[in-house]
Write a protein that holds these residues in place. Sequence first.
Motif, PDB file in Angstrom:
ATOM      1  N   GLU A  51      -5.674  -0.473   7.540  1.00  0.00           N
ATOM      2  CA  GLU A  51      -4.431  -0.643   6.781  1.00  0.00           C
ATOM      3  C   GLU A  51      -4.221   0.517   5.814  1.00  0.00           C
ATOM      4  O   GLU A  51      -3.098   1.018   5.650  1.00  0.00           O
ATOM      5  N   LEU A  52      -5.288   0.964   5.164  1.00  0.00           N
ATOM      6  CA  LEU A  52      -5.172   2.070   4.214  1.00  0.00           C
ATOM      7  C   LEU A  52      -4.771   3.361   4.918  1.00  0.00           C
ATOM      8  O   LEU A  52      -3.891   4.094   4.450  1.00  0.00           O
ATOM      9  N   ARG A  53      -5.399   3.650   6.033  1.00  0.00           N
ATOM     10  CA  ARG A  53      -5.061   4.887   6.752  1.00  0.00           C
ATOM     11  C   ARG A  53      -3.628   4.836   7.283  1.00  0.00           C
ATOM     12  O   ARG A  53      -2.912   5.849   7.257  1.00  0.00           O
TER      13      ARG A  53
ATOM     14  N   LEU B 161      -9.364  -3.412   6.559  1.00  0.00           N
ATOM     15  CA  LEU B 161      -8.852  -2.812   5.324  1.00  0.00           C
ATOM     16  C   LEU B 161      -8.729  -1.298   5.480  1.00  0.00           C
ATOM     17  O   LEU B 161      -7.723  -0.693   5.090  1.00  0.00           O
TER      18      LEU B 161
ATOM     19  N   LEU C   8       0.832  -1.202   0.000  1.00  0.00           N
ATOM     20  CA  LEU C   8       0.000   0.000   0.000  1.00  0.00           C
ATOM     21  C   LEU C   8       0.866   1.251   0.000  1.00  0.00           C
ATOM     22  O   LEU C   8       0.537   2.248  -0.662  1.00  0.00           O
TER      23      LEU C   8
ATOM     24  N   GLU D 297     -16.421   2.464   1.164  1.00  0.00           N
ATOM     25  CA  GLU D 297     -16.131   1.034   1.325  1.00  0.00           C
ATOM     26  C   GLU D 297     -17.418   0.249   1.132  1.00  0.00           C
ATOM     27  O   GLU D 297     -18.515   0.756   1.325  1.00  0.00           O
TER      28      GLU D 297
ATOM     29  N   ARG E 169       0.786   4.166  -2.857  1.00  0.00           N
ATOM     30  CA  ARG E 169       0.665   5.594  -2.555  1.00  0.00           C
ATOM     31  C   ARG E 169       1.787   6.382  -3.228  1.00  0.00           C
ATOM     32  O   ARG E 169       1.570   7.483  -3.746  1.00  0.00           O
TER      33      ARG E 169
ATOM     34  N   VAL F 177      -9.811   7.158   3.169  1.00  0.00           N
ATOM     35  CA  VAL F 177     -10.812   6.222   2.639  1.00  0.00           C
ATOM     36  C   VAL F 177     -12.074   7.010   2.297  1.00  0.00           C
ATOM     37  O   VAL F 177     -12.684   7.644   3.163  1.00  0.00           O
TER      38      VAL F 177
ATOM     39  N   PHE G 211      -3.472   6.851   3.331  1.00  0.00           N
ATOM     40  CA  PHE G 211      -4.617   7.081   2.454  1.00  0.00           C
ATOM     41  C   PHE G 211      -5.798   7.635   3.251  1.00  0.00           C
ATOM     42  O   PHE G 211      -5.958   7.346   4.444  1.00  0.00           O
TER      43      PHE G 211
ATOM     44  N   ALA H  21      -9.932   4.802  -2.106  1.00  0.00           N
ATOM     45  CA  ALA H  21      -9.076   5.638  -1.269  1.00  0.00           C
ATOM     46  C   ALA H  21      -8.221   6.557  -2.133  1.00  0.00           C
ATOM     47  O   ALA H  21      -7.988   6.295  -3.316  1.00  0.00           O
TER      48      ALA H  21
END
Length: 275
Positions: free
Chosen positions: A203-205, A200, A150, A214, A154, A211, A209, A271
């Motif tokens: 993990e993205l934040r 999920l 990820l 979702e 980014r 979001v 990222f 995201a």
Amino acid sequence: MPLPAATTLPRTEAESPDSAYWDAVGVASAGGPTYLDPFMARLKRREYLRLIRRWGGIPPNGVVLKTDLFEESHGSDRLLPSLCSGRLAVGMDLSTEISSQAQRRDAPRRARYVSGDARRLPFADNSFDVVISPSTLDHFADNTDLGRSLGEIRRILRPGGALIITLDNRGNVFDPLLRLAHWAGFVPYHLGRGYTTRELGRELRSAGFNVKAETAILHAPRLVPVLCFMLARRLKSERLHRSIRRWLLRAQRLENTSFRRLTGAFVAAWAEPAK
């Protein structure tokens, strides 16, 4: 363009055990039966394309990356040809075997095919407007590799770019059946860890990222439709085939209900890089 000039990018590093494994999966899959029933594959493709359109689509002059090519190499659920509406579509796979198979199936050569590792993406910073990652980053043996990948996505996204990602939904009530089938050797590739929508998002934040949305997509009990289609083929029953197809189409309405996190095969998120 800060992208490889060659149609297929040779590896510049020693092959990892992971790439050798996926090369073997590609060889074993070549010329054999497709891994999904054709109707299920078309349904999967339809639901992915609907999700991509709903979450902004591909900009007319955009550059898009798809992070694996298993569908393009071996299934009726391939997405990359439909992602070529922008300026450039790139498909990448860890396996040179799978990326080569995908390239051979793309007779008009509309896309560019690259071999590379999602944990060390072979692209310059700010190269892409959109990254589509369809259940790619849930096949790692090491769970920390999701965060590394990820972070790489980014890095290669331009400011204001978009990531649309799906991962196996471990919240699906039949996910244990999928894991049992994998343990018994009935799944033709390695399954890594599944994720919930909350996991999920976290993990993205953590990877930098924001979001934007979702959901969960492809609604049906894991493996049950596969077994039903196998039974219909064995019985040579078109009536049963039709019944299964109607049931699957109706099941997709569950995305609009509070049950979607229990019935979707994949969790999905839209995201963008945080500023």
